[in-house]
Design an enzyme around this catalytic site. Sequence first.
Site, short mmCIF file in Angstrom:
data_model
loop_
_atom_site.label_atom_id
_atom_site.label_comp_id
_atom_site.label_asym_id
_atom_site.label_seq_id
_atom_site.Cartn_x
_atom_site.Cartn_y
_atom_site.Cartn_z
N GLY A 103 0.83 -1.21 0.00
CA GLY A 103 0.00 0.00 0.00
C GLY A 103 0.86 1.24 0.00
CB VAL A 104 1.52 4.02 -2.03
CG1 VAL A 104 2.33 5.31 -1.89
CG2 VAL A 104 2.35 2.95 -2.71
CE LYS A 106 -3.99 10.93 4.12
NZ LYS A 106 -4.67 11.27 5.22
CE LYS A 124 1.40 4.52 8.29
NZ LYS A 124 0.10 4.85 8.91
CD GLU A 194 -7.05 1.36 0.97
OE1 GLU A 194 -7.54 2.22 0.23
OE2 GLU A 194 -5.85 1.02 0.93
CG ASP A 226 -6.45 11.13 8.52
OD1 ASP A 226 -7.24 11.86 7.89
OD2 ASP A 226 -5.49 10.56 7.99
CG ASP A 244 -3.32 6.29 8.41
OD1 ASP A 244 -2.26 6.64 8.95
OD2 ASP A 244 -3.74 6.80 7.36
P1 ADP Z 1 -1.30 6.51 5.21
O1 ADP Z 1 -1.17 7.48 6.34
O2 ADP Z 1 -0.15 6.66 4.29
O3 ADP Z 1 -2.63 6.55 4.56
P2 ADP Z 1 -2.03 3.81 6.20
O4 ADP Z 1 -1.72 3.33 7.57
O5 ADP Z 1 -3.46 4.14 5.93
O6 ADP Z 1 -1.07 5.05 5.89
O7 ADP Z 1 -1.52 2.71 5.18
C1 ADP Z 1 -1.62 2.85 3.77
C2 ADP Z 1 -2.27 1.60 3.17
O8 ADP Z 1 -1.50 0.42 3.49
C3 ADP Z 1 -3.64 1.31 3.76
O9 ADP Z 1 -4.64 2.01 3.08
C4 ADP Z 1 -3.77 -0.19 3.58
O10 ADP Z 1 -4.15 -0.52 2.28
C5 ADP Z 1 -2.35 -0.68 3.80
N1 ADP Z 1 -2.15 -1.08 5.21
C6 ADP Z 1 -1.66 -0.31 6.22
N2 ADP Z 1 -1.61 -0.98 7.39
C7 ADP Z 1 -2.06 -2.23 7.13
C8 ADP Z 1 -2.24 -3.42 7.93
N3 ADP Z 1 -1.91 -3.46 9.23
N4 ADP Z 1 -2.74 -4.53 7.33
C9 ADP Z 1 -3.04 -4.50 6.01
N5 ADP Z 1 -2.90 -3.43 5.22
C10 ADP Z 1 -2.40 -2.30 5.74
MN MN Z 2 -4.46 5.92 5.37
#
Ligand code: ADP
Ligand code: MN
Length: 297
Positions: A103-104, A106, A124, A194, A226, A244
Site C-alpha cells: 500500500g502507498v 498519503k 509501515k 479498504e 483522520d 492509520d
Molecule cells: P497513510 O497514512 O499513508 O494513509 P495507512 O496506515 O493508511 O497510511 O496505510 C496505507 C495503506 O497500506 C492502507 O490504506 C492499507 O491498504 C495498507 N495497510 C496499512 N496498514 C495495514 C495493515 N496493518 N494490514 C493490512 N494493510 C495495511
Molecule cells: Mn491511510
Amino acid sequence: MKMLQNLAGEFRKLESYDFRVLHGVETGMRFFDWVPVDELPSYCRLTKEEVNYRVGRLLRFKLVRRRTTHYVGYKLTVAGLDALAIRTLVKREAIEAIGSEIGVGKESDVYDAKRDKGITVVVKFHREGTTFRHVKRARGYSAHAKRYSWNLAAKLAAAREYQALEKLYSVVAVPKPIAQDRHVVVMGLIEGKELSRINLTDPLEVLQKIIAQIKLAYSRKVIHGDLSEYNVLVCSDGQIAIIDWPQWVPLSHPNSNELLRRDVSNVLSYFARKYKITKRTEDIMSYIDQDNHEPPQ
Ligand code: ADP
Ligand code: MN
C-alpha cells in the site's frame, strides 16, 4: 517506493562495516547538515581508508548523498534511513525480511514482511515531512528543527502511531503492535480491503461495527483524528479494523470533540453518499459519549 524495492534487493549486499558508516553518518547528522568526511572515522571507529571505501559503496547504493562545496560532506537519504531501521528491526527479530509493497498512502510506504515461523506482518515506513506540504509547514521552525524536519516528523509519527496501537490493541480492532524503530512501525497484517474500494452487501452492519469501534477507542480516551473510508479495512468474514493512527489525540485534547465529530461525519457522509444510509452525526456523537449500549436507529 522504487527506492525501497531496490533496497530490498541490495540489502543483502550490505556488510556490517557499511552499516557502521551509515550509522556514523546518522550520528553526525545530529550536529551537521552535511557530515564532514573528516568526522566520520571517529563516529564510526574505523580508519580513514575504511571510511572512504565504505562511503563509496553507500553512495553507489544511494543510501547517502555527497556534497563537495566548502568541504566534502555526507547525509543520509530516505533509503539510508530505511536501511538503518530495517537493520535494527531484523536484529531485534521483529522481522526477518522485507517483502513487497502492499500500500502507498498519503504519507507512508507500506510493505509486507516475514517474521519467524513464516508469519506475515506489515512494515509501515512513515514519510511525513518529506512532502512539500510539510516543508512549507516547517518554515516557521528554528534552523535546527528544519535540518531534522524530514526525518523528525516521520519518527514522531511512527512513535505516536505505535503508542496508539499499544493503548488500543486489547480492546479495539486495530493491527497488533509488534515493534517500532525510527520512522518505521511493524504491526500485524489485516487481511482486508479498504472500505473505499469495495461494495458492501450489508452496509448498515458494517457502519454499526465502525461506530462500535470508534466508541471503544473513545472508552480508552483515544480519538483517531483522520478517520475515513480509506482507513477502515473490511475482511471477507465481515470483521473490520481501523488503521492509520499517527494523528490520534487523547480525549483531554482541546480539539478532541471537534476531531471526533469530523471522524464520525466523514464515515456517515461516505455511507450516505454510497449506500443512502442516513444517520445524524449528533446522534452518533451522543451514543459514543454515553454508557448506552444500544446503537441509535
Ligand atoms: P497513510 O497514512 O499513508 O494513509 P495507512 O496506515 O493508511 O497510511 O496505510 C496505507 C495503506 O497500506 C492502507 O490504506 C492499507 O491498504 C495498507 N495497510 C496499512 N496498514 C495495514 C495493515 N496493518 N494490514 C493490512 N494493510 C495495511
Ligand atoms: Mn491511510
